[in-house]
Structure formats: structure tokens, C-alpha cells
Design an enzyme around this catalytic site. Structure first.
Site, PDB file in Angstrom:
ATOM      1  CE  LYS A 130      -7.469  17.484  -5.212  1.00 11.97           C
ATOM      2  NZ  LYS A 130      -8.153  16.565  -4.330  1.00 11.97           N
ATOM      3  CG  ASP A 170      -5.154  15.115  -3.634  1.00 12.68           C
ATOM      4  OD1 ASP A 170      -6.064  14.106  -2.739  1.00 12.68           O
ATOM      5  OD2 ASP A 170      -4.244  14.262  -4.222  1.00 12.68           O
TER       6      ASP A 170
HETATM    7  P1  NDP Z   1       0.305   9.905  -0.652  1.00 12.20           P
HETATM    8  O1  NDP Z   1       1.186  10.836  -1.785  1.00 12.20           O
HETATM    9  O2  NDP Z   1       0.358   9.898   0.533  1.00 12.20           O
HETATM   10  O3  NDP Z   1       0.456   8.403  -1.190  1.00 12.20           O
HETATM   11  C1  NDP Z   1      -0.258   8.065  -2.497  1.00 12.20           C
HETATM   12  C2  NDP Z   1       0.182   6.391  -2.689  1.00 12.20           C
HETATM   13  O4  NDP Z   1      -0.351   6.104  -3.394  1.00 12.20           O
HETATM   14  C3  NDP Z   1       1.738   6.380  -2.474  1.00 12.20           C
HETATM   15  O5  NDP Z   1       2.375   4.921  -1.820  1.00 12.20           O
HETATM   16  C4  NDP Z   1       2.189   6.478  -3.555  1.00 12.20           C
HETATM   17  O6  NDP Z   1       3.340   6.445  -4.128  1.00 12.20           O
HETATM   18  C5  NDP Z   1       0.975   6.174  -4.960  1.00 12.20           C
HETATM   19  N1  NDP Z   1       0.711   6.288  -6.059  1.00 12.20           N
HETATM   20  C6  NDP Z   1       0.845   7.702  -5.981  1.00 12.20           C
HETATM   21  N2  NDP Z   1       0.635   7.801  -7.236  1.00 12.20           N
HETATM   22  C7  NDP Z   1       0.651   6.291  -8.528  1.00 12.20           C
HETATM   23  C8  NDP Z   1       0.608   5.841  -9.312  1.00 12.20           C
HETATM   24  N3  NDP Z   1       0.123   6.999 -10.602  1.00 12.20           N
HETATM   25  N4  NDP Z   1       0.285   5.112  -9.504  1.00 12.20           N
HETATM   26  C9  NDP Z   1       0.490   3.802  -8.069  1.00 12.20           C
HETATM   27  N5  NDP Z   1       0.890   3.860  -7.249  1.00 12.20           N
HETATM   28  C10 NDP Z   1       0.586   5.452  -6.966  1.00 12.20           C
HETATM   29  O7  NDP Z   1      -1.401  10.748  -0.824  1.00 12.20           O
HETATM   30  P2  NDP Z   1      -2.325   9.803  -0.067  1.00 12.20           P
HETATM   31  O8  NDP Z   1      -3.178   9.217   0.216  1.00 12.20           O
HETATM   32  O9  NDP Z   1      -2.789  11.628   0.454  1.00 12.20           O
HETATM   33  O10 NDP Z   1      -3.966  10.231  -1.544  1.00 12.20           O
HETATM   34  C11 NDP Z   1      -4.104   8.879  -2.426  1.00 12.20           C
HETATM   35  C12 NDP Z   1      -5.565   8.861  -3.115  1.00 12.20           C
HETATM   36  O11 NDP Z   1      -6.228   9.522  -2.006  1.00 12.20           O
HETATM   37  C13 NDP Z   1      -5.363  10.124  -3.935  1.00 12.20           C
HETATM   38  O12 NDP Z   1      -6.298   9.775  -4.690  1.00 12.20           O
HETATM   39  C14 NDP Z   1      -6.000  11.062  -3.503  1.00 12.20           C
HETATM   40  O13 NDP Z   1      -6.742  12.196  -3.641  1.00 12.20           O
HETATM   41  C15 NDP Z   1      -7.396  10.622  -2.645  1.00 12.20           C
HETATM   42  N6  NDP Z   1      -7.665  11.172  -1.299  1.00 12.20           N
HETATM   43  C16 NDP Z   1      -6.633  11.726  -0.001  1.00 12.20           C
HETATM   44  C17 NDP Z   1      -7.197  12.307   0.744  1.00 12.20           C
HETATM   45  C18 NDP Z   1      -6.148  12.956   1.429  1.00 12.20           C
HETATM   46  O14 NDP Z   1      -6.644  13.714   2.819  1.00 12.20           O
HETATM   47  N7  NDP Z   1      -5.605  12.723   1.891  1.00 12.20           N
HETATM   48  C19 NDP Z   1      -8.780  13.117   0.660  1.00 12.20           C
HETATM   49  C20 NDP Z   1      -9.825  11.969   0.239  1.00 12.20           C
HETATM   50  C21 NDP Z   1      -9.164  11.242  -0.906  1.00 12.20           C
HETATM   51  P3  NDP Z   1       4.818   6.512  -4.566  1.00 12.20           P
HETATM   52  O15 NDP Z   1       4.959   6.391  -2.574  1.00 12.20           O
HETATM   53  O16 NDP Z   1       5.975   5.952  -4.843  1.00 12.20           O
HETATM   54  O17 NDP Z   1       5.006   7.920  -4.665  1.00 12.20           O
END
Ligand code: NDP
Length: 450
Positions: A130, A170
Site C-alpha cells: 500500500k 484508493d
Molecule cells: P474516494 O476518494 O473515491 O471516496 C472517499 C469518500 O469517503 C468520499 O466521499 C470522501 O468524502 C469520504 N471520506 C474520505 N475520508 C473521510 C473522512 N476522514 N471522514 C469522512 N469521510 C471521508 O475513495 P474510495 O471510494 O476509493 O475509497 C473509500 C474506502 O474504500 C476507503 O476506505 C478505501 O481504502 C476503500 N477501498 C477502496 C477501493 C477502491 O477500489 N477504490 C478498494 C478497496 C477498498 P470527501 O468527498 O469529502 O473527501
């Protein structure tokens, strides 16, 4: 005197905490994983002899580097870059890059540690890694994001490769960032290889990769519901936190299966739409305009917006899908969900439930799909992207989607069977940890002390 499995696991955990002070998320992930692995160690005392767990908990390599770049005002900015190459026993390191101001070594190590087991669970030959940076893409211009990505890759390229380490996206790293990173890798090395996944379809990406984590989550939870006689997504009320890549495509697939998604959020607050959250509006706000979710109520005045993230778990629902970030469901939120009749939780994010929250779900009989199993569809499809790149070939949408679905169903049954075999029926947390570690442990034993 020989050590018991329990003494061995405690001693490894104690050393890990002492050696990695302040890395709280890494400690949390290690505690959760190690407590399930005690059962495996009991059946394999030879792992104690080989000190397998201590080796397993120590990354093979950690790279930390300076990322200098120039913003649109001509000012020099400095961020910190990370790549943790945790375990390559069963394949090249594989795992995403996170760009978010909260990123630190402890967060990258927790994600990398989880990734080893998740990748093993997919059944595909990929190790765990990672990376990321404390850079915040939010509010930056495309040119600033490009200059940052080029500087980040100017160091990272030395450490990665199609058969060495293959990063992906991510939080904060989507198609735009992967494009800039890939362009710089190609320029520096002169090579057109599958060194990153999540690429655009025009230059080696795979169909369904963008949707894969969200779709995979729904395939997993649907199988979990069916296997436990709780119906399917059809007719269920669903709350999804986040509105990024995972959340959006979880909404899309759940809705296509007959569910109604009534709430979503971002890092500022959440929206509640009793008629069902309109996904086109969310995509427009988040994917196209990169705005805040509060904009939603302008287009849908009957919906409400509330500041703050935690409140989303007060909304009664049948199924909760945390898809934002780590530790977003604490014990109080878990109790509220249980009290309001939630029957299943599927973790789209990595470690979104605290250890206490997880225990509350398990004790209350809520079906609980832990992230390392339920969100493995993203990395599984990344591995399918790697296969297509190696073959210089592209599978159809139907082919990739069918493989993804099959992998998610298999992951559920692997976790389910391991849970039953180790006397914890229905505990998919333990089941996923045990099923995930088996192949890695076997490979490490066969490869000697390395
Ligand atoms: P994105 O950046 O596309 O979206 C993240 C979302 O979560 C946004 O809506 C963001 O809000 C919100 N967010 C981020 N940080 C915080 C925080 N500290 N508190 C509250 N809300 C928060 O990321 P992903 O959708 O790719 O990832 C989301 C989760 O899924 C993570 O835990 C990631 O590790 C996990 N994941 C992702 C994968 C992938 O393929 N993308 C695979 C497996 C797991 P805002 O718009 O305000 O930033």
C-alpha cells in the site's frame, strides 16, 4: 518450555506495539488479525518454531520519500510519499495509493497488512502492499494534481514494476491521478507495462475496474444474506457512507438489485432522501464537478442535508454499507444501528468499524462482512487487469463482471467455511482472516527464512 499459541501471539503483538509506537491504526489492524490467527497457530505449532507471525507482521520494505512540487502561485510545496511493500510470498506487491491529508506511516501499514490477507482471499497470485501521500487533491487544480503526481512517480518508479509492485487507486486517487502517474512512469522508463491498475480504458484499463469494489461489495453481501436466509437486496433499505468510487458503484448495483439507498455522505455531512438517493445527481456532483454532497438538496429539495458524518448511522435501515474511511462506525453508532433493526453490515471501506463496533455487531447477530473480504472486488479486478495487460488482450464487460461475481461468491464461502471449521460459525471476521492467511503461511514456510 514451549510457548502456547496464545503466549506466542501475545508476545508478537507486544513487540509489534513497542517497535511501532504511535501507529495506532496498524496496532488496531494487527490486534484484530492476530486474535483470529491464534486458532491457526494452535493447529500449526511449527509456525511458532519458524517465528512466522513476527515475520508476517514486519513489512519486507518501507520507502518514505520527499515529494516537492510547485503550486499555481509559484510556491514550492513539500509532501511526504510512502510505499509499504508488505509481503510478496504469493505474488508481486499489490495495493492502492491513498492521497489524503491524514495519511501517515501507521495508516499505510494498517492498509498494507490487511491487503496481504485480502489479496490472498481473492485466490489470485498477488502479494500485499500500500502507499500514498499526505497530499490533498481536494481544491487543487488539474495542473497542480498533475505536477504532484509527476513528482511522486519520479521517486516511486524505482521501486515498482509489472512483476514487482503494482499500485492502484484508493481515497483521493481515481482515474485522473492514475493517468498522470502512468504517463510519468512511461516517460521515465520508456516502458508500456501494466505497472498500475485502474487505468483508463484507452490505455490498458479493464472494463468493470471502476465499478469493481462497489459491485463486488454488493455481490458479497447478497450472497451473505441468501446463505443466512435473509432474502436478498430486493426491497431492502440501505444507508451508504461516502460518495466516492466505492460508495457510488455500491449504490448502482444495490439499486439494480431492487434496494433503495436512502442516505449517502462525504467528509462534511450526509444527505437523507426517503424517496431514494438519485445516483445521477450524486455522480454529477462528485465525479463531474468535484463538489460537496450538500449540493444535492438544491436539485432535490425534499431531501435533507446534515453537517457531520456520524449522524448517518442514526437513520434506520436494513443494511449499512460504510464506504468512506477507517473507524467511521464506533460503538455508539453500532448500538444505534442494531437498535434500529439493521440486519447486515458490509464494509466497503477498509476497517470502517472499530473493534468495539465489530464486537457489537457479532454479539447481536448482525451479519457482518469485514472489509478485507467484502471490498476485495477492487483488487481482484485489478489482478484481472494485470492478466489482460500481460496477454495484451481485453475481456468483455460480461466476462469481467462474471469473474468478479464468481470471486466474491467464492470469498464469502471461503470465509464461511473457515469460520465453521474453526468453531466460529457466522463469524466472517475470523473466517476471512483464517482463510486469507492459509496460503500466505504455507508459501512463507515453503520459501524458507526470507
Ligand atoms: P474516494 O476518494 O473515491 O471516496 C472517499 C469518500 O469517503 C468520499 O466521499 C470522501 O468524502 C469520504 N471520506 C474520505 N475520508 C473521510 C473522512 N476522514 N471522514 C469522512 N469521510 C471521508 O475513495 P474510495 O471510494 O476509493 O475509497 C473509500 C474506502 O474504500 C476507503 O476506505 C478505501 O481504502 C476503500 N477501498 C477502496 C477501493 C477502491 O477500489 N477504490 C478498494 C478497496 C477498498 P470527501 O468527498 O469529502 O473527501
Amino acid at each position: 518450555m514451549t510457548m502456547s499459541a496464545q503466549q506466542y501471539v501475545s508476545s508478537v503483538l507486544e513487540k509489534l506495539i513497542a517497535k511501532n509506537p504511535g501507529e495506532l491504526e496498524f496496532h488496531q489492524a494487527a490486534k484484530e488479525i492476530m486474535s483470529s490467527l491464534e486458532l491457526v497457530i494452535e493447529r500449526h505449532p511449527e509456525y511458532i518454531e519458524a517465528n512466522l507471525l513476527e515475520r508476517f507482521a514486519e513489512p519486507e520494505r518501507v520507502v518514505i520519500f520527499r515529494v516537492p512540487w510547485v503550486d499555481d502561485m509559484g510556491r514550492v510545496q513539500v509532501n511526504r510519499g510512502f510505499r509499504v511493500q508488505f509481503n510478496s510470498a504469493i505474488g508481486p506487491y499489490k495495493g492502492g495509493l491513498r492521497f489524503h491529508p491524514s495519511v501517515n506511516l501507521g495508516i499505510i501499514k494498517f492498509l498494507g497488512f490487511e491487503q496481504i490477507l485480502k489479496n490472498s482471499l481473492t485466490g489470485l497470485p498477488i502479494g500485499g502492499g500500500k502507499g500514498g501521500s499526505d497530499f490533498d487533491p481536494k481544491g487543487k487544480s488539474d495542473n497542480e494534481v498533475m505536477r504532484f503526481c509527476q513528482s511522486f512517480m519520479t521517486e516511486l518508479y524505482r521501486h515498482i514494476g509489472a512483476d514487482v509492485d503494482v499500485p492502484a487507486g484508493d481515497i483521493g486517487v481515481g482515474a485522473r491521478e492514475i493517468g498522470y502517474l502512468y504517463g510519468q512512469y512511461k516517460r521515465l522508463t520508456g516502458q508500456y507495462t501494466g505497472v498500475l491498475t485502474g487505468k483508463g480504458l484507452a490505455y490498458g484499463g479493464s472494463l468493470v475496474r471502476k465499478e469493481a469494489t462497489g459491485y463486488g461489495l454488493i455481490y458479497f453481501v447478497d450472497e451473505m444474506l441468501r446463505a443466512n436466509g435473509k432474502g436478498s437486496f430486493d426491497g431492502k433499505k440501505v444507508v451508504i457512507s461516502g460518495s466516492g468510487n466505492v460508495a457510488i458503484y455500491a449504490h448502482e448495483k444495490a439499486t439494480s438489485m431492487g434496494a433503495k439507498v436512502i442516505a449517502m455522505s462525504d467528509s462534511n455531512g450526509f444527505i437523507f432522501d426517503p424517496n431514494g438517493v438519485d445516483l445521477d445527481t450524486i455522480k454529477e456532483i462528485k465525479e463531474v464537478n468535484r463538489q460537496r454532497i450538500s449540493e444535492y438538496v438544491k436539485a432535490h429539495p425534499h431531501a435533507t442535508y446534515t453537517e457531520g458524518c456520524l449522524g448517518i448511522w442514526n437513520i434506520p435501515c436494513d443494511i449499512a454499507l460504510p464506504c468512506a474511511t477507517q473507524n467511521e462506525i464506533d460503538a455508539a453508532a453500532a448500538r444505534t444501528l442494531v437498535k434500529n433493526g439493521c440486519i447486515a453490515v458490509g464494509e466497503g471501506a477498509n476497517m470502517p468499524s472499530t473493534i468495539e463496533a465489530t464486537d457489537i455487531f457479532l454479539e447481536s447477530g448482525v451479519l457482518f462482512g469485514p472489509g478485507k473480504a467484502a471490498n476485495a472486488g477492487g483488487v481482484a479486478t485489478s489482478a484481472l487487469e494485470m492478466s489482460q495487460n500481460s496477454q495484451r488482450y481485453m475481456w468483455t464487460l460480461e466476462e469481467v463482471d462474471a469473474k468478479l461475481k464468481n470471486i466474491m461468491v467464492n470469498i464469502f464461502h471461503a470465509a464461511d467455511e473457515a469460520a465453521k471449521e474453526y468453531d466460529r460459525p457466522g463469524n466472517y471476521v475470523g473466517g476471512a482472516n483464517i482463510a486469507g492467511v492459509q496460503k500466505v503461511a504455507e508459501a512463507m514456510m515453503q520459501q524458507g527464512v526470507v
